[in-house]
Motif scaffolding. Structure first.
Motif, PDB file in Angstrom:
ATOM      1  N   SER A  38      82.751 110.491-132.305  1.00  0.00           N
ATOM      2  CA  SER A  38      82.897 110.760-130.875  1.00  0.00           C
ATOM      3  C   SER A  38      83.494 112.138-130.655  1.00  0.00           C
ATOM      4  O   SER A  38      83.030 112.897-129.808  1.00  0.00           O
ATOM      5  N   SER A  76      81.012 114.650-131.258  1.00  0.00           N
ATOM      6  CA  SER A  76      79.980 114.714-130.229  1.00  0.00           C
ATOM      7  C   SER A  76      80.452 115.517-129.030  1.00  0.00           C
ATOM      8  O   SER A  76      79.670 116.247-128.435  1.00  0.00           O
ATOM      9  N   TYR A  77      81.706 115.380-128.656  1.00  0.00           N
ATOM     10  CA  TYR A  77      82.193 116.142-127.505  1.00  0.00           C
ATOM     11  C   TYR A  77      82.224 117.625-127.807  1.00  0.00           C
ATOM     12  O   TYR A  77      81.844 118.441-126.988  1.00  0.00           O
ATOM     13  N   GLN A 121      75.669 111.221-130.716  1.00  0.00           N
ATOM     14  CA  GLN A 121      76.385 112.321-130.085  1.00  0.00           C
ATOM     15  C   GLN A 121      75.861 112.551-128.674  1.00  0.00           C
ATOM     16  O   GLN A 121      74.749 112.163-128.336  1.00  0.00           O
ATOM     17  N   CYS A 122      76.704 113.213-127.912  1.00  0.00           N
ATOM     18  CA  CYS A 122      76.332 113.555-126.546  1.00  0.00           C
ATOM     19  C   CYS A 122      75.065 114.408-126.552  1.00  0.00           C
ATOM     20  O   CYS A 122      74.984 115.397-127.270  1.00  0.00           O
ATOM     21  N   GLY A 136      77.820 110.343-123.606  1.00  0.00           N
ATOM     22  CA  GLY A 136      79.194 110.154-124.056  1.00  0.00           C
ATOM     23  C   GLY A 136      79.860 108.925-123.466  1.00  0.00           C
ATOM     24  O   GLY A 136      79.406 108.338-122.473  1.00  0.00           O
ATOM     25  N   ASN A 137      80.965 108.499-124.104  1.00  0.00           N
ATOM     26  CA  ASN A 137      81.762 107.366-123.645  1.00  0.00           C
ATOM     27  C   ASN A 137      80.927 106.096-123.490  1.00  0.00           C
ATOM     28  O   ASN A 137      81.136 105.294-122.580  1.00  0.00           O
ATOM     29  N   CYS A 183      81.270 118.048-123.466  1.00  0.00           N
ATOM     30  CA  CYS A 183      80.385 116.923-123.173  1.00  0.00           C
ATOM     31  C   CYS A 183      80.502 116.494-121.717  1.00  0.00           C
ATOM     32  O   CYS A 183      79.530 116.032-121.129  1.00  0.00           O
ATOM     33  N   SER A 184      81.678 116.656-121.140  1.00  0.00           N
ATOM     34  CA  SER A 184      81.847 116.265-119.745  1.00  0.00           C
ATOM     35  C   SER A 184      80.996 117.138-118.829  1.00  0.00           C
ATOM     36  O   SER A 184      80.493 116.685-117.795  1.00  0.00           O
TER      37      SER A 184
END
Length: 430
Positions: free
Chosen positions: A304, A307-308, A377-378, A400-401, A314-315
């Motif tokens: 995670s 991935s960010y 991953q994102c 994500g998330n 990622c956001s």
């Protein structure tokens, strides 16, 4: 002992038989020259083989030469032969029954016509130059449906395509137009300004063409030892359109010697990696796990985090994608007025990453690099096979998330969800 009565019967039979045979000479019983069971050839009318005269000649474009093939046979005497012209440029299958392919192809002709339908008489959509890469969506008996990098779709003769990569020839620089003066300059001074303007225009056009042929990026020296922050694709050039070489595992060291202005690093081996997916610090080694479950949890957490960082932020990617929530579902749509599932994925990748993907779920599943759900991953694209029949029915994007976004159906449009079922494969493109 033979009785006299028997001898008389035998003599009577022999006498009658002799008389019968003698009569054949004087009776017309089929031996006359006037009667023939087989007609001589001279008595038959000559058979004329029909040769059609007004068959129209079909002219093909130079790069779509597909001559009419004639089935030929040896014509013997007194034999009627029917011949047919088979036009090898006519597609025998309906477009809806074409076989799906999804293969990357290259044009093997100097200039190939991209047509509106699988017919040499149909309108020309575009003309494609030699060694141009394109995606073959499907194919029939003679024609292929293809898509260019700019999204233009049409039909091209399959004989003009090659599945082996073709390198574009290096253009030979043409001499400056002003180096060879033309006769018009001395004979008609009044036209010199026009000729100069024309030469100047040609020179400018040639310069622009060479500029367009040159990749739109520059490199500057930059030395550093970095680390892959995730499963990192290595490519032959600074862009996702370049050939895939290998994958670096998270934490693997990278010796960087230069960086480009479009967000890539050149490594000491001469290949390129995405700058956003590199880290200046080596990832911390995973702590020893007390159980398999805690180990999986640690790996998931590490994935995670990677991935960010892999998307830079990622956001930001998630915010970009979620702005389209609520846009209606439109079959075949690939714009903010309406999306279908593959149209939404291709739109997001084209506008956020600058990556061109097929507007086709099954085609997307054939591109990129396959990754496991454990290494999600994102930005990864999830390809769904709900019927478990080997056919990709749907695609969505992981943001994500534990959240996915996709163009669902005509009732919901673009939505986010926390559940992704019927997963056939996960594809990574950046």
């Amino acid at each position: 002992m033979i009785r006299k009565n028997d001898i008389c019967k035998i003599l009577a039979f022999v006498t009658v038989s002799s008389m019968t045979v003698s009569l054949f000479k004087y009776a017309d019983v089929g031996a006359s020259d006037d009667i023939s069971l087989q007609s001589p050839v001279s008595s038959l009318e000559p058979v004329v083989v029909y040769e059609p005269e007004d068959i129209p000649v079909v002219y093909m474009p130079d790069e779509e030469k597909s001559d009419l093939r004639k089935d030929s046979v040896n014509i013997e005497s007194n034999t009627l032969v029917v011949t047919a012209d088979v036009d090898s440029s006519v597609e025998l299958l309906d477009e809806s029954t074409f076989t799906y392919d999804g293969t990357q192809c290259w044009v093997n002709a100097n200039l190939a016509n991209l047509r509106e339908s699988p017919d040499v008489d149909s309108e020309t959509v575009a003309q494609v130059e030699y060694a141009t890469p394109l995606l073959r969506i499907s194919y029939g008996t003679l024609w292929s449906k293809v898509r260019l990098d700019d999204g233009t779709e049409g039909f091209m003769l399959s004989s003009l395509l090659d599945t082996d990569e073709i390198e574009a020839p290096t253009p030979t620089p043409s001499p400056e137009p002003t180096a060879t003066p033309t006769p018009e300059l001395t004979q008609a001074p009044s036209t010199s300004s026009s000729s100069s303007a024309s030469s100047s225009t040609e020179t400018t056009s040639a310069t622009e063409a060479q500029t367009e042929a040159t990749p739109s990026y520059t490199e500057t020296d930059y030395e550093a030892h970095l680390y892959a922050s995730c499963d990192l694709n290595v490519r032959t050039g600074p862009g996702t359109s370049y050939s895939f070489v290998t994958v670096l595992t998270p934490g693997e060291g990278i010796d960087v010697v230069a960086r480009t202005d479009n967000g890539w690093y050149r490594t000491s081996s001469g290949y390129y990696v995405k700058a956003d997916l590199c880290s200046e610090e080596a990832p911390a080694p995973a702590a020893p796990a007390a159980s398999e479950e805690s180990s999986s949890s640690s790996e998931s957490s590490s994935s995670s985090s990677a991935s960010y960082s892999s998307a830079g932020d990622c956001s930001d990617f998630a915010s970009y994608c979620t702005q389209f929530v609520g846009i209606p579902y439109v079959y075949g749509g690939a714009s903010t007025s309406g999306f279908d599932c593959s149209g939404f994925v291709s739109y997001v990748y084209a506008n956020y990453y600058g990556v061109s993907l097929p507007h086709d779920a099954a085609g997307i599943a054939e591109c990129g690099t396959a990754v496991s759900m454990d290494n999600l991953q994102c930005g990864d694209v999830i390809c769904h096979d709900y019927n478990n029949d080997g056919y990709i029915e749907h695609v969505s994007i992981y943001i994500g998330n534990g959240t996915y976004i996709h163009a669902s159906d005509s009732r919901h449009g673009v939505i986010t969800t926390s559940y992704a079922g019927g997963i056939a494969t996960v594809r990574r493109f950046v």
